[in-house]
Design an enzyme around this catalytic site. Structure first.
Site, PDB file in Angstrom:
ATOM      1  N   ASP B 204       0.903  -1.145   0.000  1.00 57.14           N
ATOM      2  CA  ASP B 204       0.000   0.000   0.000  1.00 57.14           C
ATOM      3  C   ASP B 204       0.945   1.200   0.000  1.00 57.14           C
ATOM      4  O   ASP B 204       1.574   1.484   1.014  1.00 57.14           O
ATOM      5  CB  ASP B 204      -0.892   0.001   1.251  1.00 57.14           C
ATOM      6  CG  ASP B 204      -1.849   1.184   1.254  1.00 57.14           C
ATOM      7  OD1 ASP B 204      -1.559   2.185   0.571  1.00 57.14           O
ATOM      8  OD2 ASP B 204      -2.880   1.117   1.936  1.00 57.14           O
ATOM      9  N   HIS B 205       1.075   1.849  -1.146  1.00 58.00           N
ATOM     10  CA  HIS B 205       2.165   2.824  -1.278  1.00 58.00           C
ATOM     11  C   HIS B 205       2.049   3.972  -0.269  1.00 58.00           C
ATOM     12  O   HIS B 205       3.023   4.664  -0.012  1.00 58.00           O
ATOM     13  CB  HIS B 205       2.273   3.348  -2.710  1.00 58.00           C
ATOM     14  CG  HIS B 205       1.189   4.309  -3.085  1.00 58.00           C
ATOM     15  ND1 HIS B 205       0.012   3.899  -3.650  1.00 58.00           N
ATOM     16  CD2 HIS B 205       1.096   5.650  -2.949  1.00 58.00           C
ATOM     17  CE1 HIS B 205      -0.748   4.955  -3.861  1.00 58.00           C
ATOM     18  NE2 HIS B 205      -0.119   6.032  -3.447  1.00 58.00           N
ATOM     19  N   HIS B 267      -5.998   2.754   1.946  1.00 61.14           N
ATOM     20  CA  HIS B 267      -5.283   3.942   2.436  1.00 61.14           C
ATOM     21  C   HIS B 267      -5.922   4.519   3.699  1.00 61.14           C
ATOM     22  O   HIS B 267      -5.249   4.769   4.697  1.00 61.14           O
ATOM     23  CB  HIS B 267      -5.263   5.065   1.385  1.00 61.14           C
ATOM     24  CG  HIS B 267      -4.663   4.675   0.078  1.00 61.14           C
ATOM     25  ND1 HIS B 267      -3.666   3.740  -0.039  1.00 61.14           N
ATOM     26  CD2 HIS B 267      -4.909   5.112  -1.178  1.00 61.14           C
ATOM     27  CE1 HIS B 267      -3.330   3.613  -1.316  1.00 61.14           C
ATOM     28  NE2 HIS B 267      -4.074   4.441  -2.021  1.00 61.14           N
TER      29      HIS B 267
END
Lengths: 347, 515
Positions: B204-205, B267
């Site tokens: 999950d960047h 996110h």
């Protein structure tokens, strides 16, 4: 004028700088740290670099020196503010103080007392020891400083070690920082787990550095590179011989070579020879003729791998800024300096 | 006799990156896709430029499109020139990197292609000294993940967990990880039948962003915030993940996904878990993720029709003006159905049922085509118990705003006395900005995460139980929406979402902060 009178004058001038003008406008005052730069010369590259750093970091800067032309008990000072203006802004965006102080020879040792009154106590203070810094000023300021940046290239490794021993705060050395790429290149020889064993089998180390005008023996950069490696690997100095952790001699050569495209004393070559299994392990780093690239080579028996890396030229302003921002411990530098001290003592 | 553990290089001690990466080849599946050129290869270039890659390193692209090695290198060079963080590119760094770059054309489900890949990997091992270390990056649609892992294992190029000194193989999986709880569980089960959890890196960047990592430093590297960080002092928390962009060619993807799955499930819930978790016992992958999972599992389900109606809002943007330009409605975007019911805005009132956060609402809002791009978490503190300064209208001045992007930083708001004879108050902010305080550019999130994956540090990646806990929270809401329990609200592009989003928080006498 007594020192305390000059000090009062400096304080009054600082107050005046930040007071509102006739229109009620007050300069935006922003300081992030106290930067105390000690130099032997008022106009030098070092001073230019310190102005750059102070501007970039928004520092309250004190430029401290000794002026032999002054009365021995006098202190002379100039106070100003340097402001930055962001593109499109109508007025200054942020301003910070510059205080230039010149001590008479007899009061130089009181520099710490004067600075104590002027620094912003809630901010960190960083002392940078520049080339030709007067011994009395340095001896006064170093023990009290919470962070000191030396430069062994100008003060010498021996003097840096001596000063490092009297400060318990954070220290850094611009010469040691300037060889970080070389340390990385040396570490890279042993990153591969299959090559790690060679680290215990080093037999020879050759360091080459650019010739200096004074031809005064090994450059600080070369001395620090050997001392770093020796300290990390548990080597010890036995008279003039370096021995590895198992007590076997390690041959170390520091060679001065003529190079005109790099700074005097800068590293230009490194070779580490070891035995791994029954094969010769040879790691080599060479600064290329353009001065801006390092070629890295590792040969083990018949196999050879090479790499090429960019290495920017030494930029003292960048090094000081990087050091101020760094959170790395000084333990590595301290052990390197102590190793260098033992090594010198054995020579 | 002195001995050095094989995993440690004593010369790396005290360097900025002490944990060196062992030699490896990074294989990117989906190498002809946008992510590879925009983020992955520019990230690898930055790592090379900052000398963070191992001496033995190679990169292979794998995709259907037929390309030669030279074509792929040339495409990647153009991409790096355009997207690298440090420009212009350094020819020496690029030439050295490019020497170890290759390409394998093939279908993800074609066993022969994996034999070709195996051969190329062996060649790179010989040429670049990569010694069998492998990191497989799956920048592919979710439905291709199983097939790739199956084929990698069958071809013998993705061995199980390694012991010290042995070659390693790790697999990085891009989101979305499943489309609901059942599919995420099934995917986890299938992957974990072939790989060990230690080999799986679900990316999950957001977790690679400096400011997200700084949330943990702020909380657990300081002492002054922790005593305030609970129901005793916090009145409510807002989490905003806002985009001003619309579909940008992703209409087809959005029609299948929607904003809840695209942003909230991952996110937004990751941010929520980071700010609400307890202190981990250590800074390591399992300790940190254990605490995040506990926080996620403590989320009160939004399950009944009544709950979903009162605690969730879904919206879709209509035409409007964003940053001065007229933009189309969602239903006018390419590849979007004219009668689409897909949400582009979500607002939720989440509750965490544990001792620390009981009774503290966490308001989440996320949306496309909102007024601006901003990700921010705001902690609002309780009002003073007794208004001492009667003339003041400020009763609740204190808030701590954590800005994730852009203008990363932290602002603490408090009341001060206005200069003058009277006691008049005004709230002011103490503002810390990353860019100003540290001057230099932070590494891109992908740089950090690629490096962590190659060195086997999973702290900033999501574990299987985290992913499942996130789906377990959003699944019932999505199910109720599918049953039309909550009408799809419309909002003007360029606004801060539909009226219903404001009503959600206004019911408690509160209002969203203006980021």
């Amino acid at each position: 004028m007594k020192v305390s009178d000059t000090l009062a004058k400096i304080e009054a001038e600082l107050t005046a700088i930040w007071a509102p003008d006739e229109s009620g406008y007050t300069k935006p005052h922003a300081t992030t740290l106290n930067l105390i730069a000690v130099s032997g010369k008022k106009d030098s590259k070092f001073v230019d670099h310190m102005h750059d750093v102070a501007g970039r970091l928004g520092a309250r800067m004190f430029l401290v020196g000794v002026d032999p032309r002054l009365e021995p008990w006098a202190l002379d000072a100039d106070v100003s503010a340097v402001c930055s203006v962001e593109p499109g802004a109508q007025r200054e965006t942020a301003c910070a103080e510059r205080v230039e102080m010149r001590f008479g020879a007899m009061v130089a040792k009181r520099a710490a007392s004067v600075l104590e009154a002027l620094v912003e106590a809630s901010l960190p203070s960083v002392l940078v020891v520049g080339p030709g810094a007067h011994t009395a000023v340095i001896d006064s300021l170093v023990p009290a400083a919470s962070c000191v940046l030396f430069d062994s290239s100008s003060t010498g490794v021996a003097r840096t070690t001596e000063l490092a021993r009297v400060t318990s705060g954070r220290i850094d050395d611009l010469a040691f920082m300037s060889i970080r790429r070389w340390r990385d290149m040396a570490a890279r020889f042993f990153d591969d787990p299959e090559h790690r064993g060679a680290i215990l089998e080093i037999e020879k180390m050759v360091v080459r550095h650019a010739r200096r005008e004074d031809h005064a023996g090994a450059s600080a950069e070369a001395e620090l590179l050997v001392a770093w490696l020796g300290a990390r690997l548990g080597w010890r100095a036995d008279a003039a011989t370096l021995r590895d952790a198992r007590g076997r001699p390690v041959q170390v050569q520091i060679i001065e070579v003529a190079r005109d495209n790099v700074l005097p004393g800068a590293l230009v070559g490194l070779e580490i020879t070891a035995t791994l299994g029954n094969e010769v392990f040879l790691g080599r780093v060479v600064r290329e003729s353009d001065g801006e690239h390092l070629s890295w080579e590792l040969a083990l028996g018949d196999t050879r791998s090479t790499r090429r890396f960019a290495t920017p030229r030494r930029d003292d302003a960048e090094l000081v800024e990087r050091s101020i921002r760094s959170s790395l411990s000084a333990a590595l530098l301290r052990e390197t300096l102590e190793f260098a001290r033992h090594w010198r003592a054995g020579e | 006799m002195t001995s050095i553990p094989p995993a440690d290089n004593p010369l790396r001690a005290g360097m900025a990156e002490e944990l060196a990466v062992d030699p490896c080849v990074l294989v990117i599946f989906g190498a002809s896709g946008d992510l590879t050129g925009r983020k992955l290869v520019p990230g690898i270039y930055s790592l090379a430029k900052n000398r963070l890659l191992p001496g033995g390193f190679g990169l292979l692209g794998f995709a259907r499109r037929p390309l030669s090695d030279d074509d792929f290198r040339s495409k990647m060079k153009d991409a790096v020139s355009k997207h690298a963080r440090q420009k212009p590119i350094d020819p020496a760094v690029w030439d050295d990197l490019a020497d170890g770059i290759g390409y394998v054309a093939g279908s993800f489900d074609e066993p022969e292609a994996y034999q070709r890949l195996k051969k190329r990997l062996a060649e790179l091992d010989r040429k670049r000294g990569t010694r069998g270390g492998r990191t497989f990056y799956l920048a592919v649609p979710a439905d291709a993940v199983r097939s790739i892992v199956d084929n990698l294992v069958k071809a013998g190029i993705c061995p199980g967990p390694s012991s010290d000194g042995q070659p390693y193989a790790r697999v990085v999986v891009e989101k979305p990880f499943g489309t609901d709880l059942a599919s995420a569980r099934a995917l986890n089960r299938d992957l974990l039948a072939k790989l060990d959890e230690r080999q799986l890196f679900r990316i999950d960047h957001y977790l690679g962003k400096e400011t997200v990592q700084n949330l943990l430093v702020l909380r657990f590297g300081n002492t002054i915030f922790e005593p305030l960080w609970s129901r005793n002092h916090v009145s409510h928390v807002e989490i905003t993940v806002a985009e001003h962009l619309g579909m940008e060619g992703r209409g087809k993807f959005y029609e299948q996904t929607g904003l809840m799955r695209d942003i909230v499930q991952n996110h937004a819930l990751q941010l929520l878990s980071l700010v609400s978790m307890e202190a981990p016992v250590a800074w390591d992958a399992n300790a940190v993720r254990d605490e995040k999972v506990k926080a996620l599992r403590a989320l009160r389900p939004i399950q009944s029709a009544n709950d979903v109606r009162s605690r969730s809002v879904r919206g879709q943007y209509a035409t409007g003006i964003v940053r001065g330009d007229q933009v189309p409605a969602y239903r006018e975007e390419p590849d979007v159905a004219k009668s689409s019911e897909i949400e582009t805005f979500v607002a939720l009132e989440a509750r965490i049922d544990n001792w620390r956060w009981a009774d503290v609402p966490f308001y989440l809002r996320a949306g496309k085509r909102l007024a601006k791009r901003v990700t921010e978490i705001v902690f609002h503190f309780k009002p003073v118990p007794h208004p001492l300064f009667a003339s003041s209208t400020i009763r609740q001045p204190n808030a701590l705003a954590l800005r994730i992007q852009p203008d990363e930083g932290i602002a603490l708001r408090f009341a001060t006395k206005l200069p003058g004879q009277a006691i008049a108050m005004r709230d002011v902010a103490m503002d810390f900005r990353y860019g100003t305080a540290f001057g230099h550019e932070s590494p891109e999130a992908y740089e950090r995460l690629l490096l962590d994956a190659m060195r086997g540090d999973a702290t900033l990646f999501t574990r299987h139980d985290e992913v499942e806990a996130q789906w377990a929270f959003v699944d019932p809401i999505l199910a109720a929406w599918r049953g039309n329990e909550v009408p799809l609200a419309s909002y003007e592009a360029g606004s801060w979402g539909p009226k219903e989003g404001h009503d959600l928080i206004a019911k408690q006498g509160l209002a969203w902060s203006k980021p």
